[in-house]
Design a protein around this motif. Structure first.
Motif, mmCIF file in Angstrom:
data_model
loop_
_atom_site.group_PDB
_atom_site.id
_atom_site.type_symbol
_atom_site.label_atom_id
_atom_site.label_comp_id
_atom_site.label_asym_id
_atom_site.label_seq_id
_atom_site.Cartn_x
_atom_site.Cartn_y
_atom_site.Cartn_z
ATOM 1 N N SER A 283 57.619 43.971 81.216
ATOM 2 C CA SER A 283 57.940 43.443 79.888
ATOM 3 C C SER A 283 57.899 41.926 79.908
ATOM 4 O O SER A 283 58.552 41.294 80.744
ATOM 5 C CB SER A 283 59.326 43.918 79.443
ATOM 6 O OG SER A 283 59.795 43.200 78.328
ATOM 7 N N ILE B 271 53.147 41.667 80.811
ATOM 8 C CA ILE B 271 52.337 42.758 80.255
ATOM 9 C C ILE B 271 50.922 42.772 80.820
ATOM 10 O O ILE B 271 50.062 43.480 80.303
ATOM 11 C CB ILE B 271 52.295 42.726 78.713
ATOM 12 C CG1 ILE B 271 51.697 41.429 78.186
ATOM 13 C CG2 ILE B 271 53.659 42.980 78.123
ATOM 14 C CD1 ILE B 271 51.439 41.457 76.697
ATOM 15 N N THR C 232 53.811 47.694 80.312
ATOM 16 C CA THR C 232 54.012 48.527 79.130
ATOM 17 C C THR C 232 52.801 48.450 78.211
ATOM 18 O O THR C 232 52.437 49.433 77.560
ATOM 19 C CB THR C 232 55.268 48.070 78.372
ATOM 20 O OG1 THR C 232 56.374 48.013 79.271
ATOM 21 C CG2 THR C 232 55.605 49.033 77.239
ATOM 22 N N GLY C 233 52.162 47.268 78.168
ATOM 23 C CA GLY C 233 50.967 47.119 77.345
ATOM 24 C C GLY C 233 49.859 48.054 77.770
ATOM 25 O O GLY C 233 49.177 48.669 76.930
ATOM 26 N N ILE D 223 50.706 51.736 76.683
ATOM 27 C CA ILE D 223 50.452 51.993 75.266
ATOM 28 C C ILE D 223 48.949 52.053 74.992
ATOM 29 O O ILE D 223 48.472 52.929 74.263
ATOM 30 C CB ILE D 223 51.138 50.920 74.401
ATOM 31 C CG1 ILE D 223 52.657 51.058 74.520
ATOM 32 C CG2 ILE D 223 50.706 51.042 72.939
ATOM 33 C CD1 ILE D 223 53.437 50.023 73.761
ATOM 34 N N TYR D 224 48.189 51.134 75.597
ATOM 35 C CA TYR D 224 46.731 51.167 75.436
ATOM 36 C C TYR D 224 46.166 52.494 75.941
ATOM 37 O O TYR D 224 45.295 53.096 75.298
ATOM 38 C CB TYR D 224 46.104 49.997 76.188
ATOM 39 C CG TYR D 224 44.593 49.982 76.162
ATOM 40 C CD1 TYR D 224 43.907 49.398 75.100
ATOM 41 C CD2 TYR D 224 43.847 50.557 77.194
ATOM 42 C CE1 TYR D 224 42.509 49.396 75.073
ATOM 43 C CE2 TYR D 224 42.458 50.562 77.166
ATOM 44 C CZ TYR D 224 41.793 49.977 76.108
ATOM 45 O OH TYR D 224 40.423 49.987 76.076
ATOM 46 N N VAL E 8 59.547 51.929 71.458
ATOM 47 C CA VAL E 8 58.156 52.187 71.842
ATOM 48 C C VAL E 8 57.690 53.532 71.290
ATOM 49 O O VAL E 8 56.577 53.658 70.744
ATOM 50 C CB VAL E 8 58.004 52.146 73.370
ATOM 51 C CG1 VAL E 8 56.609 52.612 73.800
ATOM 52 C CG2 VAL E 8 58.270 50.740 73.896
ATOM 53 N N PHE F 238 52.238 44.395 70.385
ATOM 54 C CA PHE F 238 52.062 45.838 70.369
ATOM 55 C C PHE F 238 51.655 46.321 68.981
ATOM 56 O O PHE F 238 50.854 47.254 68.843
ATOM 57 C CB PHE F 238 53.340 46.544 70.821
ATOM 58 C CG PHE F 238 53.617 46.380 72.283
ATOM 59 C CD1 PHE F 238 52.591 46.123 73.175
ATOM 60 C CD2 PHE F 238 54.906 46.481 72.788
ATOM 61 C CE1 PHE F 238 52.831 45.961 74.529
ATOM 62 C CE2 PHE F 238 55.162 46.318 74.138
ATOM 63 C CZ PHE F 238 54.125 46.064 75.012
ATOM 64 N N MET G 77 48.026 45.808 68.638
ATOM 65 C CA MET G 77 47.245 46.777 69.398
ATOM 66 C C MET G 77 47.146 48.109 68.655
ATOM 67 O O MET G 77 46.050 48.662 68.491
ATOM 68 C CB MET G 77 47.849 47.000 70.789
ATOM 69 C CG MET G 77 47.036 47.951 71.656
ATOM 70 S SD MET G 77 47.842 48.409 73.195
ATOM 71 C CE MET G 77 47.824 46.840 74.067
ATOM 72 N N VAL H 23 44.812 43.167 76.474
ATOM 73 C CA VAL H 23 46.166 42.833 76.912
ATOM 74 C C VAL H 23 46.305 41.333 77.147
ATOM 75 O O VAL H 23 47.335 40.730 76.811
ATOM 76 C CB VAL H 23 46.532 43.636 78.185
ATOM 77 C CG1 VAL H 23 47.811 43.103 78.816
ATOM 78 C CG2 VAL H 23 46.708 45.110 77.832
#
Length: 434
Positions: A116, A154, A160-161, A164-165, A285, A340, A343, A369
């Protein structure tokens, strides 16, 4: 009215809601759900909501989110992150700009725990800003270093990025984690080079700190040994194929908790606070992801991604040109939208185009990212700058934004290098994972 026109109206409505300060998850959910009702049916929209919410909540891949977040929160509550900074400070704090360099190194180390950027900037900022103020560092450099160093959270895995991607694009989390290692180290090196150049040009911005005896260096390194061991085991386990990302997150969280108990630095109150913070972050999230799947389906029904892809195929713009246009859009959006949110809003539109043009999705994920990171220190939103402002309230936002400019330039140079040399991102995933 055509499906494409309904899709355009939905996107306009989304930006209006965001402009009215509606939380991004709620704005995306409202537009996606109503759009699905219009283009499909109310029963289909309700069915999708139920199925997406359940499938995402039951996804084993998402286990990495709460566990890596918990790992970082426990490290913060037990003071292990402070020991990581102390070790970096002991080794390089005595050179010109050494405290700033130690801050970047500590941010990189903590990034390998928390995943993070906000947590990295906040945790290391609380420790390092007071030290840099004590040694008369210019507050533009000190706050700029913390804000920029925090962005490593990230890019350096576990990120975390990247998680999520991966969920938005159905890519491998393990391959994305490996793809982020070399770019993360490259960016960290660029930050260190930037500090060196600044303090060479203006020595008064980052004076030398006191020299540390070799025995003190060893002692501080020993104090940081538990957290370094966890970093090596989790990232090394993924790199060597011993652990999957999910298993690595469980091992890392378990070891951090175990070390905290053994060293008597983790009691029930601290564990409860770390757990509660992890639950809140994970819930945020999850809500964003569920909303993203709703709007993703709406955009697919509106045929906007297909229309955009068809348009680009009929133009004379090269694949590299299209890629550069998308990255430029990300850089502009990063000035106004949280990373986020940017994204999840863009992937349903851009990713089908990426696949149509044959752009490697893992490489594209690294580039995306990195542009999200740049948005974290870009005015006027610059979330990391506002996080640092909460730690250093006496420094004006104007001075902070001036302080991050050299580091933003370093990130832009890194982005150019990653576009020009895709193998920097693809070497590890292509060689370590078949």
């Amino acid at each position: 009215m055509s499906n494409e026109m309904i899709g355009v109206m939905g996107l306009l409505a989304l930006f209006v809601l965001l402009g009215l300060r509606i939380p991004v998850a709620f704005a995306m959910f409202a537009v996606g759900f109503i759009g699905n009702m219009i283009l499909n049916s109310s029963s289909a929209a309700m069915s999708q909501l139920a199925s997406d919410a359940f499938s995402l909540s039951a996804s084993i891949d998402l286990v990495v989110v709460p566990l890596f977040i918990l790992m970082g929160n426990v490290a913060t509550e037990t003071g292990m992150s402070r020991k990581l900074y102390d070790a970096a400070y002991a080794w390089i704090g005595s050179i010109r700009g050494g405290l700033a360099s130690a801050t970047v190194v500590a941010c990189g180390g903590f990034a390998a725990l928390s995943g993070s950027s906000v947590a990295s900037a906040l945790t290391i900022g609380r420790v390092s800003l007071a030290e840099m103020e004590r040694f008369k560092y210019d507050n533009r450099l000190s706050t700029g270093v913390v804000a920029a160093g925090g962005t490593l959270g990230i890019l350096i895995p576990p990120s975390t990025g990247f998680v999520i991607y991966a969920l938005l694009t159905q890519q491998s989390i393990g391959r994305l984690f490996l793809a982020g290692v070399l770019p993360g180290l490259l960016l960290l090196s660029m930050f260190l080079l930037t500090i060196t150049l600044i303090t060479w040009w203006k020595p008064e911005m980052g004076p030398k700190g006191p020299k540390t005896a070799f025995s003190e260096k060893l002692k501080s390194t020993g104090g940081a040994a538990p957290i370094l061991l966890v970093i090596v085991l989790t990232i090394g386990g993924i790199y060597t194929g011993i652990f999957s990302p999910v298993e690595a997150s469980a091992v890392g969280a378990g070891l951090i908790i175990l070390f905290g108990v053994i060293m008597r630095q983790l009691d029930f109150a601290k564990f409860w606070k770390a757990s509660k913070d992890s639950v809140v972050t994970t819930a945020t999230v999850m809500l964003i992801l569920i909303s993203a799947y709703m709007i993703k389906t709406f955009l697919a029904l509106s045929h906007i991604p297909q229309a955009l892809g068809g348009f680009l195929e009929t133009t004379d713009i090269s694949t590299l040109g299209v890629l550069c246009i998308m990255l430029a859009i990300y850089l502009v959006l990063g000035c106004f939208l949280e990373g986020f949110a940017m994204m999840v809003l863009s992937m349903p539109i851009f990713f089908p185009v990426v696949m149509q043009l044959g752009i490697d999705p893992i490489w594209f994920g690294v580039l995306v990212v990195l542009t999200l990171e740049m948005g974290l220190i870009s005015p006027p939103v610059g979330l990391n700058v506002f996080i640092v402002k909460s730690v250093a309230p006496n420094v004006s936002l104007a001075r902070m934004f001036r302080g991050v400019i050299p580091f933003w330039i370093a990130m832009f140079v890194t982005l150019i290098l990653l576009v020009a040399f895709p193998q920097i991102s693809l070497l590890l995933p292509n060689t370590m994972i078949n």
